[in-house]
Design a protein around this motif. Structure first.
Motif, short mmCIF file in Angstrom:
data_model
loop_
_atom_site.label_atom_id
_atom_site.label_comp_id
_atom_site.label_asym_id
_atom_site.label_seq_id
_atom_site.Cartn_x
_atom_site.Cartn_y
_atom_site.Cartn_z
N UNK A 193 19.90 17.88 17.49
CA UNK A 193 19.46 18.00 16.10
C UNK A 193 18.37 16.97 15.77
N UNK A 194 18.54 15.76 16.27
CA UNK A 194 17.52 14.72 16.02
C UNK A 194 16.20 15.09 16.68
N UNK A 195 16.28 15.60 17.90
CA UNK A 195 15.06 15.98 18.61
C UNK A 195 14.29 17.08 17.87
N UNK A 196 15.01 17.95 17.19
CA UNK A 196 14.39 19.05 16.45
C UNK A 196 14.05 18.69 15.01
N UNK A 197 14.25 17.43 14.65
CA UNK A 197 13.95 16.99 13.30
C UNK A 197 14.89 17.52 12.24
N UNK A 198 16.13 17.82 12.65
CA UNK A 198 17.10 18.43 11.74
C UNK A 198 18.30 17.52 11.47
N UNK A 199 18.14 16.24 11.76
CA UNK A 199 19.25 15.31 11.51
C UNK A 199 19.00 14.58 10.19
N UNK A 200 19.87 14.80 9.24
CA UNK A 200 19.73 14.17 7.93
C UNK A 200 21.11 14.02 7.34
N UNK A 201 21.35 12.91 6.63
CA UNK A 201 22.63 12.69 5.93
C UNK A 201 22.40 12.55 4.45
N UNK A 254 45.34 22.01 9.56
CA UNK A 254 44.46 20.87 9.32
C UNK A 254 43.54 20.74 10.53
N UNK A 255 42.25 20.64 10.29
CA UNK A 255 41.24 20.76 11.36
C UNK A 255 41.30 22.15 11.98
N UNK A 256 41.73 23.13 11.20
CA UNK A 256 41.82 24.50 11.68
C UNK A 256 41.45 25.46 10.57
N UNK A 257 42.44 26.27 10.16
CA UNK A 257 42.16 27.29 9.15
C UNK A 257 42.11 26.75 7.72
N UNK A 258 42.66 25.55 7.48
CA UNK A 258 42.77 25.05 6.10
C UNK A 258 41.76 23.97 5.76
N UNK A 259 41.29 23.20 6.73
CA UNK A 259 40.29 22.17 6.45
C UNK A 259 39.21 22.18 7.52
N UNK A 260 38.03 21.74 7.12
CA UNK A 260 36.90 21.59 8.04
C UNK A 260 36.28 20.23 7.79
N UNK A 261 36.53 19.29 8.71
CA UNK A 261 35.94 17.95 8.62
C UNK A 261 34.58 18.00 9.30
N UNK A 262 33.55 18.27 8.51
CA UNK A 262 32.24 18.61 9.08
C UNK A 262 31.38 17.39 9.41
N UNK A 263 31.67 16.25 8.81
CA UNK A 263 31.01 14.97 9.05
C UNK A 263 29.58 14.90 8.48
N UNK A 264 28.71 15.80 8.83
CA UNK A 264 27.37 15.88 8.23
C UNK A 264 27.01 17.35 8.07
N UNK A 265 26.12 17.65 7.14
CA UNK A 265 25.71 19.04 6.94
C UNK A 265 25.02 19.62 8.18
N UNK A 266 24.16 18.87 8.90
CA UNK A 266 23.61 19.44 10.14
C UNK A 266 24.70 19.80 11.15
N UNK A 267 25.73 18.96 11.29
CA UNK A 267 26.83 19.28 12.21
C UNK A 267 27.62 20.49 11.72
N UNK A 268 27.78 20.62 10.41
CA UNK A 268 28.49 21.79 9.87
C UNK A 268 27.78 23.07 10.32
N UNK A 269 26.47 23.10 10.10
CA UNK A 269 25.73 24.30 10.50
C UNK A 269 25.72 24.49 12.01
N UNK A 270 25.67 23.40 12.76
CA UNK A 270 25.55 23.51 14.21
C UNK A 270 26.82 24.05 14.86
N UNK A 271 28.00 23.63 14.37
CA UNK A 271 29.20 23.91 15.17
C UNK A 271 30.38 24.51 14.43
N UNK A 272 30.37 24.50 13.12
CA UNK A 272 31.56 24.95 12.41
C UNK A 272 31.57 26.47 12.23
#
Length: 342
Positions: A334-342, A257-275
């Motif tokens: 992400x906000x500075x680059x105009x890539x923050x959206x929910x 959980x929070x490892x190989x089985x689940x990914x709590x990404x919170x927002x799609x920009x954060x998913x792409x940025x760090x997951x």
């Protein structure tokens, strides 16, 4: 004799891994109904044989809501096609002023069987069915930051603040502490992210969670007078409830959980940025499904990040092997680059 003992242990571990339990997530009109589709689709792809049911709890209209919180019929149909069960529940304590409270009030609507709650902004990336849960000892996500409480210059210490809550509900404070950390360092205290938690009885757990969250909201101890309760109320009450049922910090068996089985990404920009690459590939596999794409494209963040390719731009901004330690730094970039959206 040793061999016989080993044979006894292995079937028991396998029994835990196959234990039936239900999944619970919350959805309502807007972003959450689309996140629920991603969650249900990712479960079907990653763990189609999970014993138990996926319940998508939906708050019903009432005086606690300024607008109708129910999902669109389009999303309800897609969720049903994915095998999810939409579970209506009544909102009596929270609502528009504190939608985080949905995760507390929805527990009363579940069948009284072992459950795992997941925030809707979660992808299933591996086999939940292979995790050796002990549902009699609840736990929750440790993927959290030092968000609460905030210590005032002349105010109560962390110890005084947390102890006041344990005293309020007749709990043993000392046994909740992690002695590996020093006095008044935030990780010494039992504090979770409420992105996932579990227990054997949603009725017992939910009743206590609701009663204690309302008590903290309506009659906080004096030590909390300068503390913000919103949006942290669920995460203030959660460790108290978990501790009261004999639970605590998750052990190594829950690492998926929070490892190989689940990914709590919170927002799609954060998913792409760090997951992980695995999480991004799973998201884009779901996006390519012609049965799902028409519903998901109504979500502006999905359209920009996935369909229009802005997620790739967000991903190129960060080195996943050397990410900033604080999530706020990633958000600000992400906000500075105009890539923050929910």
């Amino acid at each position: 004799m040793r061999e016989d003992r080993r044979r006894d242990v292995l079937p028991l571990a396998a029994l835990h891994a196959r234990m039936s339990f239900n999944l619970l997530a919350i959805a309502q009109s807007g972003r959450l109904e689309h996140e629920a589709i991603l969650l249900a689709a990712s479960l079907r792809l990653s763990d189609p044989g999970l014993p138990g049911m996926l319940f998508i709890a939906e708050p019903q209209p009432g005086p606690k809501w300024r607008d109708d919180p129910r999902m669109s019929q389009r999303s309800r149909k897609v969720l049903a096609d994915l095998g999810a069960t939409v579970l209506p529940f009544e909102t009596r304590a929270f609502g528009s002023d504190y939608p985080h409270g949905n995760k507390i009030e929805a527990l009363a609507a579940l069948p009284d069987q072992p459950f795992l709650f997941l925030d809707t902004d979660t992808l299933i990336t591996g086999r939940l069915s292979e995790i050796p849960f002990d549902f009699s000892k609840p736990s929750a996500s440790m993927r959290r930051e030092n968000t609460w409480p905030k210590v005032e210059l002349y105010g109560p210490t962390l110890t005084q603040t947390w102890k006041s809550l344990y005293d309020r509900f007749g709990l043993d404070f000392d046994s909740s502490l992690d002695p590996a950390h020093p006095e008044d360092y935030w990780q010494r205290y039992l504090y979770f992210n409420a992105g996932w938690f579990f227990h054997q009885s949603p009725r017992a757990f939910g009743n206590r969670f609701l009663a204690w969250a309302k008590d903290i909201r309506d009659n906080p101890p004096a030590e909390l007078v300068c503390q913000e309760l919103y949006p942290w109320l669920d995460q203030i009450a959660l460790p108290l409830v978990i501790h009261s049922f004999g639970g605590g910090r998750p052990g190594p068996g829950l690492a998926p959980l929070d490892g190989s089985a689940t990914c709590h990404y919170r927002t799609l920009p954060l998913l792409y940025a760090r997951e992980s690459d695995r999480a991004v590939a799973l998201l884009e596999s779901i996006a390519a499904d012609p049965a799902l794409r028409p519903a998901l494209r109504h979500w502006g963040a999905f359209k920009r990040m996935v369909i229009q390719g802005e997620g790739a731009k967000a991903r190129a901004l960060f080195d996943r092997a050397n990410l900033p330690r604080r999530e706020q730094v990633i958000r600000n970039t992400l906000k500075r680059e105009g890539l923050w959206v929910r």
